[in-house]
Design an enzyme around this catalytic site. Structure first.
Site, PDB file in Angstrom:
ATOM      1  N   TYR A  18      41.937   1.583  32.910  1.00  0.00           N
ATOM      2  CA  TYR A  18      41.627   0.068  33.575  1.00  0.00           C
ATOM      3  C   TYR A  18      42.159  -0.467  32.503  1.00  0.00           C
ATOM      4  CZ  TYR A  18      39.487  -4.081  33.970  1.00  0.00           C
ATOM      5  OH  TYR A  18      39.518  -5.433  34.485  1.00  0.00           O
ATOM      6  N   GLN A  71      35.225  -5.213  40.798  1.00  0.00           N
ATOM      7  CA  GLN A  71      35.482  -4.771  41.835  1.00  0.00           C
ATOM      8  C   GLN A  71      36.705  -4.025  41.459  1.00  0.00           C
ATOM      9  OE1 GLN A  71      35.627  -7.647  40.107  1.00  0.00           O
ATOM     10  NE2 GLN A  71      37.448  -9.167  40.484  1.00  0.00           N
ATOM     11  N   ASN A  77      35.616  -5.822  29.624  1.00  0.00           N
ATOM     12  CA  ASN A  77      34.902  -6.281  29.226  1.00  0.00           C
ATOM     13  C   ASN A  77      33.018  -5.539  29.638  1.00  0.00           C
ATOM     14  OD1 ASN A  77      34.417  -6.880  31.739  1.00  0.00           O
ATOM     15  ND2 ASN A  77      36.087  -9.119  31.630  1.00  0.00           N
ATOM     16  N   SER A 120      35.346  -3.088  18.913  1.00  0.00           N
ATOM     17  CA  SER A 120      35.861  -2.168  18.266  1.00  0.00           C
ATOM     18  C   SER A 120      34.955  -2.594  16.500  1.00  0.00           C
ATOM     19  CB  SER A 120      37.390  -3.408  18.374  1.00  0.00           C
ATOM     20  OG  SER A 120      37.379  -1.268  16.973  1.00  0.00           O
ATOM     21  N   GLN A 155      41.141  -5.260  11.652  1.00  0.00           N
ATOM     22  CA  GLN A 155      40.001  -5.487  12.552  1.00  0.00           C
ATOM     23  C   GLN A 155      39.254  -6.409  13.175  1.00  0.00           C
ATOM     24  OE1 GLN A 155      38.198  -3.517  15.261  1.00  0.00           O
ATOM     25  NE2 GLN A 155      39.551  -1.871  13.628  1.00  0.00           N
ATOM     26  N   HIS A 210      40.287  -8.712  16.124  1.00  0.00           N
ATOM     27  CA  HIS A 210      40.165  -8.703  17.569  1.00  0.00           C
ATOM     28  C   HIS A 210      39.216  -9.586  18.533  1.00  0.00           C
ATOM     29  CE1 HIS A 210      42.139  -4.539  18.726  1.00  0.00           C
ATOM     30  NE2 HIS A 210      42.426  -3.948  17.018  1.00  0.00           N
ATOM     31  N   GLU A 261      33.572   4.076  14.273  1.00  0.00           N
ATOM     32  CA  GLU A 261      34.968   4.198  15.433  1.00  0.00           C
ATOM     33  C   GLU A 261      36.049   4.676  14.383  1.00  0.00           C
ATOM     34  OE1 GLU A 261      36.647   0.234  17.314  1.00  0.00           O
ATOM     35  OE2 GLU A 261      37.180   2.246  18.819  1.00  0.00           O
ATOM     36  N   HIS A 262      36.119   3.428  13.255  1.00  0.00           N
ATOM     37  CA  HIS A 262      37.327   4.029  12.363  1.00  0.00           C
ATOM     38  C   HIS A 262      36.964   3.689  11.204  1.00  0.00           C
ATOM     39  CE1 HIS A 262      39.243   0.867  15.394  1.00  0.00           C
ATOM     40  NE2 HIS A 262      39.894   2.701  15.690  1.00  0.00           N
ATOM     41  N   ASP A 265      46.532   2.933  15.024  1.00  0.00           N
ATOM     42  CA  ASP A 265      46.138   1.829  16.777  1.00  0.00           C
ATOM     43  C   ASP A 265      47.843   2.472  17.650  1.00  0.00           C
ATOM     44  OD1 ASP A 265      43.625   1.156  16.024  1.00  0.00           O
ATOM     45  OD2 ASP A 265      44.464  -1.189  15.263  1.00  0.00           O
ATOM     46  N   GLU A 284      12.140  34.683  37.845  1.00  0.00           N
ATOM     47  CA  GLU A 284      11.835  33.504  38.100  1.00  0.00           C
ATOM     48  C   GLU A 284      10.832  33.106  39.185  1.00  0.00           C
ATOM     49  OE1 GLU A 284      15.491  32.095  36.440  1.00  0.00           O
ATOM     50  OE2 GLU A 284      15.091  31.975  35.095  1.00  0.00           O
ATOM     51  N   HIS A 311      17.763  36.399  44.665  1.00  0.00           N
ATOM     52  CA  HIS A 311      18.647  36.443  44.230  1.00  0.00           C
ATOM     53  C   HIS A 311      18.645  37.814  43.833  1.00  0.00           C
ATOM     54  CE1 HIS A 311      18.589  31.984  43.612  1.00  0.00           C
ATOM     55  NE2 HIS A 311      19.617  31.744  42.573  1.00  0.00           N
TER      56      HIS A 311
END
Lengths: 432, 432
Positions: free
Chosen positions: A130, A191, A214, A237, A259, A262, A327-328, A361, A415, A420
């Site tokens: 995506y 979609q 998003n 981020s 950062q 963004h 994250e960073h 990045d 068991e 088995h």
């Protein structure tokens, strides 16, 4: 001005929680809307995809026009300037070389007489990538998602990218051509995720969906998880910079702003053991903010979710970093390798004063798709491992089963799973 | 009698789809119920957990009694017979030895002057293992979940196991002691998953939740995914046996029944290129069914979701297997290694006539937590990798940034992210 905080402030953790929880709750209604979109695409296939694309992207698609043709991909690549093409190709080469090192081998253990055990690694067959459209259509995202899949040996890489009003970003298409994307569909949103997960007449069903998006895309990915694989649940981020007083305040401020630009929900935090540095960075952030084209976004991010925290010492700064699992993480200290072993959780770690996050990045090599919002406690950067799966291999000889069979029967009985046990004891009585 | 089908039957794919889709849809109402349970535990913590446990498990818990004490764990271990203890310890050793081979190393690449790149592997800090209670309280599940976590280096392993009416399975507690589980809570269902994901006064918040469970547990795991990691979305179990006419019909029938006895929704399918074998296995399934203690469950599974399929040749059988991506795949053929490379998707592969699935379920070494329902297309067996995460490492020297910095700035400009570029260009102008 970016706020200066201290761990000793009585309201520190309360204030910080606001940063940590800035994207925790999915706004009301989105889950239901996404559920309806997925149901529509499952039931009505292409027809629903075309309707939703007309509504959300102002683009009328048909089975004949939903896909970007091979010729259009080639034309996009041919249309971009030679310098940009060369830089995208350099980034692709470096990303490819790094991810090659993540490849895992099928192994077979022959240590034990009569029993072979192993693990077979096979690529996913078909994956969906995506790519967000509009303002956030980034060619680097295409490279970072498609190249690990290619290195893994995925047979078919399908990309979806919405083209609002029909507008395509030639750099995104060029990056897809460079990375070896096989097919591109001009769709986006929940979609697109639904079409990839369940398949339609035009869009083939994939085994896994990766890539940023998003809140609708993220929610859709979570809802189709299990029907297909997904990479991770990504939120806004963030960067945490750890500093010991060494280095250049202007550089650190620039990293925080890289950062913040963004997204208004992005978070940029410096934790330093040096009060003087805290004040210098505060001044630099303000000064540089005024020079930015994206000042408005960056300022909102800095005001709401930016902070400079003064720590008693480096150890306190590291404890804080491990608590939030950024994250960073930039280790903007004199000797970053000395503290690396103390870092418990982080998506990517940028070592020392000459490694701005921006280098990672784009083209250092490691992936820029990283776990956000504290999920580095359990998620990893996107990698070749996301595009393979394993099968266990178990091979007993008659002797092997003879040696271990009674124990298997014992455990099966324990068991209450008699059948088995019988599948083994039958063979013990009559091996052939 | 188990059905015999042929790929050439006009309704073959329709009939088979019923097997494949036997657990695709979550029954209406469960998602909402689970959502309410999770919300209750988030809001009211222990209080909600105690209420729900009283309601669903007929067990009144308090902060003082929710946890199994160390002494109770040790007593359970001491209470089981020496043979069972020895067999559980053998299984634990073998599972441990196999999973040791899955450990990955932190690496650092030093190939390039001025740029160090790497990947750091760190264990998750605290994980939660869900163990079903009641009839499905299996000590082998405890070993298969806890041992990979232990091998990975997880600091604290929390287990939850419901104890309906207060009844504990001593083998489950003994297995926990053997595997090194740190703490055990007497809770189950969606409320246990919620407590592990968000934490309560009594139950610590974990980073990841693994382990099998009923539809409520599976739904809860999916809903908390992102807040914590989860292993996979598991459905009912299945086996596919591929046969070329070699081998023993009684053994193959026993293997089908070992799967069928699990659960009425389990599916056991043989695909063979030999008509004679098909008929012989059909007879054997019927004969052995009548001897089983769990005949009623196994018969329902065999009638509804069992099948023997006659294929034209081995190649057709393999194509079918790759299409359905079975959880357990037995290659009951004369030369299983000859066809292994053609297998594209399977949770675990059991090689040849002396490797019944049951051996892998208990103590061969590989994990018995495997992707079901076709998800072997993208999920892998539970492994040490589930209990670690990675951090990318990026280290540029001033020279490294000088060499690659202009390209980073170019890409940042291409994406309209000026501040990204500035964080590099500032350093190029003034490196220190």
């Amino acid at each position: 001005m970016i706020n200066i905080l201290r761990f000793s402030d009585s309201d520190f953790y309360e204030r910080f929680r606001r940063i940590e929880e800035r994207a925790d709750e999915i706004p009301a209604g989105i889950e239901e809307t996404v559920k309806e979109i997925i149901a529509a695409v499952r039931q009505r296939g292409d027809e629903a995809v075309f309707e939703l694309t007309a509504r959300f992207d102002r683009l009328q698609l048909s089975a004949a026009s939903i896909e970007v043709t091979r010729e259009e991909m080639a034309a996009a690549k041919a249309s971009i300037d030679p310098r940009s093409l060369a830089v995208l190709e350099l980034a692709a080469r470096r990303i490819g070389a790094y991810h090659q090192k993540q490849k895992q081998q099928t192994w077979l253990s022959t240590e034990e007489d009569d029993v072979l055990l192993g693990q077979m690694v096979t690529p996913l067959e078909r994956v969906g990538i995506y790519v967000p459209g509009g303002k956030a259509a980034y060619p680097s995202s295409v490279l970072m998602n498609a190249i690990p899949a290619k290195v893994a040996g995925v047979s078919e890489i399908i990309m979806t990218v919405p083209m609002p009003g029909g507008e395509a970003n030639p750099f995104v298409l060029a990056a897809a051509a460079i990375a070896g994307v096989d097919r591109i569909f001009k769709i986006g949103g929940a979609q697109a995720v639904a079409a990839l997960a369940y398949g339609t007449a035009s869009v083939p069903r994939v085994d896994k969906i990766t890539g940023p998006g998003n809140i609708y895309v993220a929610t859709a990915k979570k809802q189709v998880f299990g029907q297909v694989g997904i990479d991770m649940i990504a939120g806004p981020s963030e960067i945490l910079v750890i500093n010991d007083g060494s280095g250049n305040a202007a550089h650190i401020a620039a990293d925080l702003l890289s950062q913040a630009e963004h997204d208004e929900l992005a978070s940029a935090v410096l934790v330093t053991s040096c009060e003087q540095m805290a004040l210098a960075v505060q001044q630099q952030v303000e000064k540089q903010l005024q020079q930015l084209r994206r000042e408005s976004i960056a300022r909102k991010s800095i005001d709401a979710y930016g902070a400079i925290i003064i720590a008693a010492d480096l150890a306190e700064a590291i404890r804080f970093s491990n608590r939030i699992a950024p994250e960073h993480l930039e280790l903007a200290v004199a000797d970053p390798f000395a503290i690396l072993p103390q870092i418990r959780h982080a998506g990517a770690i940028f070592m020392g004063h000459h490694t701005p996050e921006a280098a990672g990045d784009y083209l250092a090599g490691p992936n820029h798709t990283l776990p956000t919002g504290g999920t580095a406690r359990f998620f990893s950067p996107l990698s070749v491992e996301d595009f393979v799966k394993k099968s266990s291999i178990i091979s007993f000889s008659a002797n092997g089963l003879k040696r271990l069979g009674k124990e298997v029967v014992h455990l099966a009985e324990l068991e209450g799973l008699e059948a088995h046990g019988r599948s083994v004891s039958l063979r013990l009585h009559d091996p052939d």
